[in-house]
Design a protein around this motif. Structure first.
Motif, PDB file in Angstrom:
ATOM      1  N   GLN A  71     -47.961  40.620 -35.170  1.00  0.00           N
ATOM      2  CA  GLN A  71     -47.856  39.463 -34.291  1.00  0.00           C
ATOM      3  C   GLN A  71     -46.943  38.397 -34.887  1.00  0.00           C
ATOM      4  N   LEU A  72     -46.940  38.289 -36.212  1.00  0.00           N
ATOM      5  CA  LEU A  72     -46.142  37.278 -36.895  1.00  0.00           C
ATOM      6  C   LEU A  72     -44.752  37.769 -37.251  1.00  0.00           C
ATOM      7  N   GLU A  73     -44.434  38.983 -36.873  1.00  0.00           N
ATOM      8  CA  GLU A  73     -43.121  39.554 -37.166  1.00  0.00           C
ATOM      9  C   GLU A  73     -42.026  38.741 -36.472  1.00  0.00           C
ATOM     10  N   GLY A  74     -41.114  38.175 -37.265  1.00  0.00           N
ATOM     11  CA  GLY A  74     -40.011  37.393 -36.715  1.00  0.00           C
ATOM     12  C   GLY A  74     -40.396  36.001 -36.276  1.00  0.00           C
ATOM     13  N   ALA A  75     -41.642  35.570 -36.576  1.00  0.00           N
ATOM     14  CA  ALA A  75     -42.077  34.236 -36.166  1.00  0.00           C
ATOM     15  C   ALA A  75     -41.359  33.153 -36.953  1.00  0.00           C
ATOM     16  N   ALA A  76     -41.151  32.010 -36.320  1.00  0.00           N
ATOM     17  CA  ALA A  76     -40.546  30.832 -36.943  1.00  0.00           C
ATOM     18  C   ALA A  76     -39.159  31.128 -37.503  1.00  0.00           C
ATOM     19  N   GLY A  77     -38.453  32.068 -36.893  1.00  0.00           N
ATOM     20  CA  GLY A  77     -37.098  32.383 -37.318  1.00  0.00           C
ATOM     21  C   GLY A  77     -36.997  33.179 -38.605  1.00  0.00           C
ATOM     22  N   ARG A  78     -38.110  33.667 -39.112  1.00  0.00           N
ATOM     23  CA  ARG A  78     -38.088  34.418 -40.363  1.00  0.00           C
ATOM     24  C   ARG A  78     -37.544  35.824 -40.146  1.00  0.00           C
ATOM     25  N   ALA A  79     -37.089  36.423 -41.257  1.00  0.00           N
ATOM     26  CA  ALA A  79     -36.560  37.790 -41.185  1.00  0.00           C
ATOM     27  C   ALA A  79     -37.688  38.769 -40.901  1.00  0.00           C
ATOM     28  N   ARG A  80     -37.343  39.842 -40.209  1.00  0.00           N
ATOM     29  CA  ARG A  80     -38.337  40.880 -39.919  1.00  0.00           C
ATOM     30  C   ARG A  80     -38.688  41.631 -41.195  1.00  0.00           C
ATOM     31  N   VAL A  81     -39.948  41.972 -41.327  1.00  0.00           N
ATOM     32  CA  VAL A  81     -40.443  42.681 -42.511  1.00  0.00           C
ATOM     33  C   VAL A  81     -40.772  44.127 -42.179  1.00  0.00           C
ATOM     34  N   TYR A  82     -41.426  44.320 -41.044  1.00  0.00           N
ATOM     35  CA  TYR A  82     -41.857  45.661 -40.643  1.00  0.00           C
ATOM     36  C   TYR A  82     -41.054  46.111 -39.424  1.00  0.00           C
ATOM     37  N   ASN A  83     -40.290  47.162 -39.600  1.00  0.00           N
ATOM     38  CA  ASN A  83     -39.470  47.678 -38.497  1.00  0.00           C
ATOM     39  C   ASN A  83     -39.797  49.138 -38.206  1.00  0.00           C
ATOM     40  N   CYS A  84     -41.028  49.520 -38.498  1.00  0.00           N
ATOM     41  CA  CYS A  84     -41.344  50.949 -38.471  1.00  0.00           C
ATOM     42  C   CYS A  84     -42.625  51.286 -37.717  1.00  0.00           C
ATOM     43  N   GLY A  85     -43.052  50.429 -36.805  1.00  0.00           N
ATOM     44  CA  GLY A  85     -44.221  50.734 -36.003  1.00  0.00           C
ATOM     45  C   GLY A  85     -45.526  50.590 -36.767  1.00  0.00           C
ATOM     46  N   ILE A  86     -46.619  50.987 -36.123  1.00  0.00           N
ATOM     47  CA  ILE A  86     -47.957  50.801 -36.694  1.00  0.00           C
ATOM     48  C   ILE A  86     -48.140  51.610 -37.970  1.00  0.00           C
ATOM     49  N   LEU A  87     -47.849  52.902 -37.914  1.00  0.00           N
ATOM     50  CA  LEU A  87     -48.047  53.754 -39.095  1.00  0.00           C
ATOM     51  C   LEU A  87     -47.132  53.328 -40.235  1.00  0.00           C
ATOM     52  N   GLY A  88     -45.887  52.963 -39.895  1.00  0.00           N
ATOM     53  CA  GLY A  88     -44.963  52.513 -40.925  1.00  0.00           C
ATOM     54  C   GLY A  88     -45.425  51.214 -41.569  1.00  0.00           C
ATOM     55  N   THR A  89     -46.054  50.334 -40.778  1.00  0.00           N
ATOM     56  CA  THR A  89     -46.576  49.088 -41.317  1.00  0.00           C
ATOM     57  C   THR A  89     -47.729  49.360 -42.277  1.00  0.00           C
ATOM     58  N   PHE A  90     -48.599  50.275 -41.897  1.00  0.00           N
ATOM     59  CA  PHE A  90     -49.673  50.693 -42.798  1.00  0.00           C
ATOM     60  C   PHE A  90     -49.089  51.192 -44.122  1.00  0.00           C
ATOM     61  N   ARG A  91     -48.093  52.056 -44.019  1.00  0.00           N
ATOM     62  CA  ARG A  91     -47.484  52.651 -45.221  1.00  0.00           C
ATOM     63  C   ARG A  91     -46.839  51.566 -46.085  1.00  0.00           C
ATOM     64  N   HIS A  92     -46.147  50.631 -45.448  1.00  0.00           N
ATOM     65  CA  HIS A  92     -45.470  49.566 -46.186  1.00  0.00           C
ATOM     66  C   HIS A  92     -46.477  48.699 -46.950  1.00  0.00           C
ATOM     67  N   ILE A  93     -47.587  48.363 -46.297  1.00  0.00           N
ATOM     68  CA  ILE A  93     -48.606  47.521 -46.948  1.00  0.00           C
ATOM     69  C   ILE A  93     -49.233  48.247 -48.127  1.00  0.00           C
ATOM     70  N   ILE A  94     -49.557  49.519 -47.956  1.00  0.00           N
ATOM     71  CA  ILE A  94     -50.182  50.288 -49.039  1.00  0.00           C
ATOM     72  C   ILE A  94     -49.225  50.427 -50.220  1.00  0.00           C
ATOM     73  N   GLN A  95     -47.946  50.683 -49.934  1.00  0.00           N
ATOM     74  CA  GLN A  95     -46.962  50.850 -51.009  1.00  0.00           C
ATOM     75  C   GLN A  95     -46.712  49.546 -51.767  1.00  0.00           C
ATOM     76  N   SER A  96     -46.670  48.425 -51.052  1.00  0.00           N
ATOM     77  CA  SER A  96     -46.332  47.155 -51.691  1.00  0.00           C
ATOM     78  C   SER A  96     -47.542  46.392 -52.230  1.00  0.00           C
ATOM     79  N   GLU A  97     -48.707  46.586 -51.612  1.00  0.00           N
ATOM     80  CA  GLU A  97     -49.875  45.808 -52.013  1.00  0.00           C
ATOM     81  C   GLU A  97     -51.067  46.657 -52.436  1.00  0.00           C
ATOM     82  N   GLY A  98     -50.941  47.973 -52.292  1.00  0.00           N
ATOM     83  CA  GLY A  98     -52.054  48.847 -52.622  1.00  0.00           C
ATOM     84  C   GLY A  98     -53.041  48.946 -51.474  1.00  0.00           C
ATOM     85  N   PHE A  99     -53.992  49.862 -51.611  1.00  0.00           N
ATOM     86  CA  PHE A  99     -54.985  50.062 -50.555  1.00  0.00           C
ATOM     87  C   PHE A  99     -55.808  48.801 -50.320  1.00  0.00           C
TER      88      PHE A  99
END
Length: 353
Positions: free
Chosen positions: A287-315
């Motif tokens: 929901q906050l993707e691209g909010a307030a003019g910020r750069a997009r972080v997740y460009n890979c859908g729901i599963l890709g977002t899950f994967r990105h969070i686990i890889q960068s922040e752990g389970f």
């Protein structure tokens, strides 16, 4: 004295009922058993009693007020949950300090003032009134339709049907309500996620800005993750609530309906939040993707977002903010069910006991 009598012995849970030609004689043990069974039958179904006496408008009003009242009571914890959920989205995870509810609450008071705990609460109420109204109204109707479809008779006491009906009905009701009110939920999230820098100046400004910068479909950003989470969440919440309340009232039928609803609702909130929190976290971030003019972080859908969070922040990153979520849902969901049940009885003229 000689009496002609036909005597039959019926074994029921170890008790005996003697039927005579002049009437029915029931021993004390059987009478107690039958009274217990009658109380058990009267306690089911637990949600939606006296539905036929409650009009559509009254039912919608009860659901809407219950949701708005609960959200207002728990708004500070809801905002803390959102702020914790979005940590790590635009920051280096290694630099993040350990989440501390009191430290974050103190920061909000010092930097933004006490009223900031209710930032976005106006749009929360604007969202929750129709959402909760549609949710409870749809649930009652989905439940009735499923009972008819499955050919379920209340007195039959089928355990599988008792669990299946509220689970499926709750899931369908949650999806219906979330789809109908999603843009308000997205705006609420963006207003609540703002810290010292104010990008959206209010509800209408947020709507206008999102449509101008991200297009009309920007108001539905993260809808897929929302529906993926809200269906199971509401399904678990309703089914756990129904089961707990039915069991409670069968054992203690004289307990206050409001207090039973509060306790069972709180436990159902814990169960649903634990099971679906990772999906809710992904929903918030999308929901906050691209909010307030910020750069997009997740460009890979729901599963890709899950994967990105686990890889960068752990389970554990999937459960960032779970503690304030628990603090929120224990009173929040309990208050919703308690208020809804109480208002239904008041509006239909039934004593609240």
């Amino acid at each position: 004295m000689i009496m002609e009598a036909g005597v039959g012995v019926v074994v029921e849970g170890g008790q005996r009922a003697l039927k005579s030609a002049h009437g029915t004689v029931v021993d004390a043990g059987t009478r107690k058993f039958l009274q217990h069974q009658q109380q058990h039958d009267h306690s089911k179904p637990s949600l939606g009693p006296q539905q036929s006496q409650l009009g559509t408008l009254s039912q919608l009003l009860a659901g809407g007020i219950a949701g708005a009242f609960s959200k207002t009571c728990t708004a500070p914890l809801a905002r803390l949950t959102i702020l914790f959920q979005v940590q790590g989205m635009h920051s280096d995870v290694a630099t993040l300090s350990k989440a501390c509810i009191w430290r974050e609450a103190s920061r909000i008071i010092n930097e933004e003032g006490f009223r900031a705990f209710w930032k976005g609460n106006l749009v929360t109420i604007a969202h929750r009134l129709p959402y909760s109204s549609v949710n409870f109204y749809a649930y009652e109707h989905y439940k009735s339709w499923l009972q008819s479809f499955l050919g379920q008779v209340n007195q039959r006491g089928s355990t599988s049907a008792d669990v299946l009906v509220p689970f499926v009905g709750g899931g369908l009701a949650g999806i219906t309500a979330a789809s109908a009110t999603y843009p308000l939920d997205l705006v609420r999230t963006r207003l609540a996620a703002q810290r010292s820098t104010i990008y959206y100046r209010g509800v209408w400004h947020a709507f206008h800005t999102i449509c101008r910068e991200e297009g009309f479909l920007g108001l539905y950003k993260g809808l897929g993750a929302t529906l993926l989470g809200v269906g199971p969440s509401i399904a678990i919440s309703f089914s756990v609530f129904e089961s707990l309340k039915s069991s409670w009232q069968s054992e203690r039928p004289n307990d206050s309906t409001a207090m039973v609803s509060l306790a069972c609702g709180s436990l159902s909130g814990i169960a649903s939040s634990t099971a679906t929190f990772p999906i809710d976290l992904v929903r918030r971030r999308m929901q906050l993707e691209g909010a307030a003019g910020r750069a997009r972080v997740y460009n890979c859908g729901i599963l890709g977002t899950f994967r990105h969070i686990i890889q960068s922040e752990g389970f554990r990153g999937l459960y960032r903010g779970i503690l304030p979520e628990y603090y929120k849902v224990v009173p929040g969901v309990g208050i919703v069910f308690m208020t809804y049940e109480t208002l239904k009885m008041l509006l239909s003229g039934i004593p609240t006991s």
